[in-house]
Design a protein around this motif. Structure first.
Motif, PDB file in Angstrom:
ATOM      1  N   THR A  72       0.520  -1.002   0.036  1.00 18.97           N
ATOM      2  CA  THR A  72       0.105   0.070  -0.200  1.00 18.97           C
ATOM      3  C   THR A  72       0.926   1.379  -0.283  1.00 18.97           C
ATOM      4  OG1 THR A  72      -1.603  -1.211   1.077  1.00 18.97           O
ATOM      5  CG2 THR A  72      -1.716   1.243   0.787  1.00 18.97           C
ATOM      6  N   ASN A  97      -3.048   1.449  -5.075  1.00 15.26           N
ATOM      7  CA  ASN A  97      -3.796   1.029  -4.735  1.00 15.26           C
ATOM      8  C   ASN A  97      -3.840  -0.061  -5.922  1.00 15.26           C
ATOM      9  OD1 ASN A  97      -5.635   1.358  -3.368  1.00 15.26           O
ATOM     10  ND2 ASN A  97      -5.696   3.306  -4.104  1.00 15.26           N
ATOM     11  N   SER A  98      -2.776  -0.382  -6.757  1.00 15.33           N
ATOM     12  CA  SER A  98      -2.064  -1.134  -7.896  1.00 15.33           C
ATOM     13  C   SER A  98      -2.416  -3.586  -7.250  1.00 15.33           C
ATOM     14  CB  SER A  98      -0.805  -0.869  -8.502  1.00 15.33           C
ATOM     15  OG  SER A  98       0.201  -1.034  -8.016  1.00 15.33           O
ATOM     16  N   HIS A  99      -3.222  -3.470  -7.107  1.00 11.24           N
ATOM     17  CA  HIS A  99      -3.361  -4.925  -6.784  1.00 11.24           C
ATOM     18  C   HIS A  99      -3.400  -5.875  -7.972  1.00 11.24           C
ATOM     19  CE1 HIS A  99      -4.308  -3.227  -2.218  1.00 11.24           C
ATOM     20  NE2 HIS A  99      -5.261  -2.623  -2.750  1.00 11.24           N
TER      21      HIS A  99
END
Length: 349
Positions: free
Chosen positions: A321, A326-328
Motif C-alpha cells: 500500500t 492501489n495497484s493490487h
C-alpha cells in the motif's frame, strides 16, 4: 562451498534404481566436486506449451525453452522436474541444461491450429528463459518474435537482465498490451544473493533493467520469491521501495516451500552457507508449513500459515500500500488482437 553453484550435493533420483556415487572420499579416483563444467544438451520435444493445472500459480499456460537452470537458486521448485530426465535435483539441475532448439517452430505450429483460442502464455513457468546460455542460443528471443508476429500475449518471469537485449520486441509487444515481465527479487544483500542464487543477476542490475524497460512502456513487476523466514523476510519493505522507485508497477510474493528432494538439498546448503542461522531458518520454514519443510496443499503451499506467516503477510500488505498504492492487480493482456498468419509472413503489424 562449491564456487558458483547453489546446490552443494548430488541427491538420489527417486525414479532410478541404479546410480553412480562417490563411495570413498579417500579413493585414488577422488574427483573435485567443483570441476565439471555445465553441459548443454539439445532435446526435441513434440509439444512446447503446457497447460497449468495448479490453481494457485497465477497462470493458465507456460512455455519453457530450457530444462535445468544454471542460475543455481537453492530453493527452486523446478529442481524436482530434472528427475524425469534421468538427472537429480541437486548439482545435476545446475550442471546439465537441456535446451529446446525447435521451440519457436513448435510455438508457431501451436498458433496455427484451426481451433486455437489465444490465452496468455508465460515463459519460465519452470526454469528461467533468460538463463546464461540464452545469450548464445537466443531461443527466447526467437519465441518473442513469434509472439509479436501473431500479436499474442506473453508473460515473462526471470531473475536475469538479458531481457533488456530484447527491449525492441518487448516494447513493440507492450504497445498493444501484449507483454508483461516479472523480475524475481529475493534480497538486496549481495552477500546473501551470491549464496542463495549464485548465477543470477545482482539486484541492482535487476532494478536498472526495470528502469530501462519501464521507460519503454513495458509493464514491469516484481515477485519477492521466495520469502525465507529468518533470512530475507525483514527485507520486504526495502525491496518493495527500491522496486517501486525503479518503475515496477506491482509486487507479489511466495513463501518458500521445499518440495520433494529440494528439502535435502536446501538443508545441506543452509548448514554450509549460514551455519550460525541454519537451525533458526529451518525451524521457521517448518513453522510456516505445519512442522514440515514442504506443504503441498493448494492455497497453503505458497502462502504458508501460522502466527509468524500472518506477520509476514501484514508487513507485505502495508509495504504494498505504501509503495504501490492501489495497484493490487496487473492489468490483463489483450487476446483480441491475435492474427493467424501463414508461416514466413510478418503478420499484420
Amino acid at each position: 562451498m562449491i564456487k558458483g553453484r547453489g546446490a552443494q550435493i548430488q541427491v538420489k533420483n527417486r525414479f532410478l534404481l541404479h546410480e553412480y556415487v562417490q563411495e570413498h572420499l579417500e579413493g585414488i579416483d577422488e574427483y573435485d566436486e567443483g570441476a565439471p563444467p555445465t553441459q548443454y544438451v539439445p532435446i526435441f520435444p513434440k509439444t512446447i506449451v503446457n497447460k497449468v493445472v495448479s490453481p494457485d500459480v497465477g497462470m493458465e499456460f507456460s512455455l519453457n525453452p530450457y530444462q535445468g537452470c544454471e542460475h543455481g537458486c537453492i530453493y527452486c521448485y523446478a529442481r524436482n522436474s530434472h528427475e524425469y530426465w534421468g538427472y537429480n535435483a541437486g548439482l545435476d539441475f545446475e550442471r546439465v541444461v537441456l535446451y529446446k532448439q525447435n521451440a519457436p517452430s513448435l510455438l508457431e505450429s501451436y498458433f496455427q491450429k484451426p481451433s486455437y483460442e489465444p490465452a496468455t502464455i508465460v515463459l519460465s513457468g519452470n526454469t528461467d528463459c533468460y538463463q546464461p546460455i540464452e545469450r548464445k542460443l537466443g531461443i527466447t528471443r526467437k519465441l518473442l518474435e513469434v509472439f509479436l508476429k501473431y500479436k499474442h500475449p506473453v508473460g515473462i518471469i526471470t531473475k536475469n537482465v538479458l531481457a533488456t537485449r530484447d527491449a525492441d520486441l518487448l516494447s513493440d509487444l507492450a504497445k498493444d498490451d501484449l507483454a508483461t515481465i516479472i523480475f524475481s527479487v529475493t534480497t538486496l544483500d549481495e552477500k546473501v544473493r551470491r549464496k542463495l542464487e549464485p548465477r543470477t543477476a545482482t539486484t541492482q542490475q535487476k532494478l536498472r533493467a526495470i528502469e530501462t524497460l519501464s521507460r519503454l512502456g513495458v509493464n514491469c513487476n516484481i515477485m519477492i520469491g521466495p520469502i525465507i523466514p529468518g533470512l530475507n523476510d525483514h527485507e520486504i519493505p526495502n525491496i518493495m521501495e527500491a522496486a517501486s522507485k525503479a518503475g515496477a508497477r506491482s509486487a507479489g510474493f511466495t513463501m518458500v516451500r521445499l518440495n520433494g528432494q529440494i528439502g535435502q538439498v536446501f538443508e545441506h546448503w543452509v548448514k554450509k552457507a549460514f551455519p550460525d542461522r541454519a537451525t533458526k531458518i529451518l525451524n521457521q520454514i517448518k513453522g510456516a508449513h505445519g512442522g514440515q519443510l514442504n506443504d503441498s496443499r493448494f492455497g497453503k503451499r505458497m502462502q504458508g500459515e501460522g502466527i509468524m506467516v500472518e506477520s509476514i503477510h501484514k508487513l507485505f500488505a502495508i509495504s504494498k500500500t505504501k509503495y504501490f498504492g492501489n495497484s493490487h492487480h496487473r492489468p490483463p493482456l489483450r487476446t483480441d488482437l491475435f492474427v493467424k498468419t501463414k508461416r514466413g509472413q510478418m503478420g499484420l503489424f
